[in-house]
Design a protein around this motif. Structure first.
Motif, mmCIF file in Angstrom:
data_model
loop_
_atom_site.group_PDB
_atom_site.id
_atom_site.type_symbol
_atom_site.label_atom_id
_atom_site.label_comp_id
_atom_site.label_asym_id
_atom_site.label_seq_id
_atom_site.Cartn_x
_atom_site.Cartn_y
_atom_site.Cartn_z
ATOM 1 N N ALA A 229 0.820 -1.507 0.055
ATOM 2 C CA ALA A 229 -0.102 -0.039 -0.043
ATOM 3 C C ALA A 229 0.771 0.874 -0.001
ATOM 4 N N PHE A 230 0.763 2.165 -1.143
ATOM 5 C CA PHE A 230 1.308 3.333 -0.925
ATOM 6 C C PHE A 230 0.688 4.286 -0.885
ATOM 7 N N ARG B 143 -3.577 -1.673 -14.471
ATOM 8 C CA ARG B 143 -2.701 -2.729 -14.885
ATOM 9 C C ARG B 143 -0.951 -1.803 -14.308
ATOM 10 N N VAL B 144 -0.987 -0.787 -14.944
ATOM 11 C CA VAL B 144 0.553 0.337 -14.278
ATOM 12 C C VAL B 144 0.040 0.846 -13.430
ATOM 13 N N GLY C 84 7.345 9.662 -5.774
ATOM 14 C CA GLY C 84 7.602 8.338 -6.629
ATOM 15 C C GLY C 84 8.544 7.500 -6.708
ATOM 16 N N LEU C 85 9.836 7.755 -6.411
ATOM 17 C CA LEU C 85 11.274 6.274 -6.272
ATOM 18 C C LEU C 85 11.270 5.402 -5.001
ATOM 19 N N VAL D 297 4.868 -0.675 -5.149
ATOM 20 C CA VAL D 297 3.392 -0.354 -5.424
ATOM 21 C C VAL D 297 3.307 0.745 -7.113
ATOM 22 N N ALA D 298 4.228 1.326 -7.317
ATOM 23 C CA ALA D 298 4.340 1.565 -8.549
ATOM 24 C C ALA D 298 5.337 1.268 -9.941
ATOM 25 N N ASP D 299 5.209 1.174 -10.987
ATOM 26 C CA ASP D 299 5.491 0.713 -12.167
ATOM 27 C C ASP D 299 7.043 1.151 -13.026
#
Length: 651
Positions: A370-371, A417-418, A451-452, A459-461
């Motif tokens: 979870a972000f 999906r992304v 974001g990093l 969580v992030a692609d």
């Protein structure tokens, strides 16, 4: 005007029991409706089948009805012939019988003649003259749907308390059920309040907002099977609030007012509620967001006074308003769906307060990650991004990164999906919008550093980033290494011209010293964004050049702590005269007709998880970058692409 102080706050789990202690949450009544008109409603009584189904024994394939005993031992190399004595088509109601050594041709759905007990598909037969040759045997009951084998007459086919779905309605129709008794829907009156509200489509002045909460509450109630109605906005005048409130109470079972329930001197709704009979039964809940919730009664009518900030309103609708509506319509009490997830960043709780943190979810390695989405309950963008709310219980004041928390799921969460989480960028947004898989991609603008972290947590692609390392003068890679991010690659992006943006009447601005000396109002970017890193770096350079402390320069910069999270927001506030100058990309200066003074060309790159490189949308985004490189033109002013754009760098 005297400031209103909350009454004694109640716990999250106490709200519904308190309401029910005053007003039992039982169905409001029963109506009889045609089955097709009752879809979405809750059945008020059991529905019994008036017939056996199927009502006759029927063929499931085109072929020949036979007595299975007549074809025992039949194979392709040992065929057998039976005498054809007739044909029955679908829809014929005549009764046909067959004897030993006989068969009847039947269509799919046709009556199977007595006492045939099987149907041989036509492809295993050959008809010639008055005989049919069979090339396979058949088991008793094969390809036959016997009368009453599906539903027996008198069987309960739909239970009281069941929501009538389209498929259940079709089942009842197949059994000949024409009408059903269902619980009466709740009539919900929605009363928005506040001078600042405008309807979508009306002109919007600075200091005003569009009324989105009424639409959200209306839609939720509609999906729950209620009959909602939105009333005209009540301005911040007690008489007007009371007039609209009482009109809604006269016409509805439940009323939801929106806004005006906090502790401010202009929040008048609680005063109107206190004049009802018996009036307010609770005001303030030990939760965040959503603390200002108030509930009142007027006779048998229930009034929810919902908070005005979108996320607060959304949460209280899900936790309290919807459960009350559903129970008044006969739906059994149900909890919102929940799951456990590991949080990607530390979270702080509040002693005695249940904190609900909006999060994005992703599955990595069989576990949910979870972000937490940064921001506050006033952010309307969170409503479409949020997958759920991580719950920090009342007895937990700090949850470190990696903690596992319960997540209350958004019942209408959309599967993406992304996830692209990071720094806002107009060109990246344009690229995503251009790919066929754009609907599968969620873009969350939280700043480069966040974001990093989102990539690191799984969580992030993709994370868009433009972080300058002052020590090396290098972009992005030092931060990735410093954070210990593994299993990711850097996809080279493009350069963006960053500079001062200002209204042209303010005049050219080329340094922070000029901003300070001119007394100009500055609008800054959020901490963790690449632009904020650049601003701080430039301030420190100017401070060194002047022989002063950077902290002193920041203190003298009017608006240094006035922050927004996108380039567009900087340009918008400058163009509206709220601020005089900010730092943003050239593209938005051009878009808003502002002056621009070049400061630096920064590198905007994409950090991509290796396992995400095979996703179709990710491939398309990288290919779009390579196409820009081949063209040598980004298509937006202030952007510079080069031969390295779209190339992948192993870290």
């Amino acid at each position: 005007m005297q400031r209103k102080i909350y009454r004694s706050l109640v716990g999250v789990d106490e709200v519904l029991p308190i309401i029910e202690s005053y007003r039992p949450l039982v169905p409001l009544g029963v109506v009889e409706l045609p089955v097709s008109e009752a879809v979405g409603r809750v059945l008020a009584e059991n529905v019994f089948s008036p017939l056996n189904y199927p009502p006759y024994t029927r063929a499931l394939v085109d072929g020949y009805a036979v007595r299975s005993d007549d074809l025992v031992g039949v194979y392709e190399d040992r065929p057998r012939k039976l005498r054809l004595v007739g044909k029955v088509s679908t829809g014929e109601t005549r009764l046909v019988t067959i004897g030993r050594g006989e068969c009847v041709e039947v269509s799919t759905g046709a009556v199977v003649p007595y006492p045939a007990d099987a149907v041989v598909p036509v492809e295993y037969t050959h008809q010639e003259g008055g005989e049919v040759t069979f090339y396979r045997s058949v088991a008793r009951g094969e390809n036959v749907d016997a009368a009453g084998s599906d539903v027996a007459e008198g069987e309960v086919v739909a239970w009281k308390g069941t929501q009538l779905t389209p498929t259940l309605a079709a089942t009842l129709a197949a059994l000949g059920v024409r009408t059903v008794k269902v619980y009466r829907p709740v009539r919900l009156g929605i009363v928005p309040t506040g001078n600042e509200l405008r309807q979508p489509g009306e002109p919007l002045e600075y200091g005003q907002v569009y009324d989105s909460n009424s639409t959200m509450v209306y839609a939720y109630a509609k999906l729950a099977g209620a009959e909602p109605k939105v009333y005209p906005r009540a301005r911040d005048e007690l008489g007007e609030v009371e007039e609209v409130l009482h009109r809604a109470l006269d016409e509805n079972d439940v009323v939801a007012t929106i806004g005006g329930t906090s502790a401010g001197p202009e929040d008048l709704v609680y005063r109107a509620l206190s004049r009802l009979d018996p009036g307010i039964i609770l005001h303030g809940v030990r939760e965040k967001p959503g603390r200002p919730l108030a509930v009142a009664l007027h006779g048998e009518k229930i009034v929810f006074s919902l908070p005005g900030f979108p996320m607060s309103c959304l949460l209280t609708v899900n936790l309290y308003l919807l459960p009350v509506i559903l129970r008044l319509q006969g739906v059994s009490p149900q909890q919102l769906p929940r799951r456990r997830a590991v949080i990607a960043t530390p979270l702080r709780g509040e002693a005695g307060i249940r904190v609900f943190v909006p999060v994005i979810l992703a599955e990595r390695g069989g576990r949910q990650a979870a972000f937490p989405l940064p921001g506050h309950s006033g952010r309307v963008s969170l409503m479409v991004l949020v997958d759920g709310f991580a719950v920090i219980p009342e007895n937990l004041e700090y949850a470190p990164e990696g903690s596992e928390l319960e997540v209350v799921l958004n019942p209408f969460q959309r599967a993406y999906r992304v996830n692209i989480i990071g720094s806002h960028d107009p060109l990246l947004q344009s690229i995503v919008a251009s790919i066929p898989e754009a609907g599968e991609v969620r873009v969350v603008n939280v700043g480069s550093l966040a974001g990093l972290q989102a990539v690191k947590s799984g969580v992030a692609d993709i994370a868009g980033t433009h972080l300058l390392d002052p020590e090396t003068g290098e972009y992005n890679v030092p931060y990735v290494k410093r954070l210990g991010i593994r299993d990711a690659v850097l996809v080279k992006g493009y350069k963006r011209e960053q500079g001062f943006v200002y209204r042209k009447e303010v005049g050219p601005v080329s340094s922070f010293a000029e901003v300070i000396e001119g007394g100009y109002r500055f609008v800054n970017r959020n901490p963790g964004s690449g632009t904020r890193v650049l601003v701080d770096h430039l301030l420190e350079e100017e401070a060194r050049g002047k022989g002063v402390d950077a902290a002193e320069l920041k203190e003298r910069l009017k608006g240094y702590s006035f922050e927004v999270k996108t380039h567009e927001a900087v340009a918008y506030l400058v163009s509206r005269g709220v601020a005089d100058v900010g730092v943003a990309v050239r593209y938005v200066a051009e878009r808003y007709g502002l002056g621009f003074t070049y400061l630096a060309s920064e590198e905007y790159d994409l950090l991509v998880r290796k396992e995400s490189l095979e996703k179709s949308a990710v491939k398309r985004i990288i290919e779009a970058l390579r196409e820009l490189s081949r063209r040598g033109d980004a298509g937006l002013k202030g952007y510079i692409v080069g031969p390295e754009t779209g190339s992948i760098i192993e870290l």
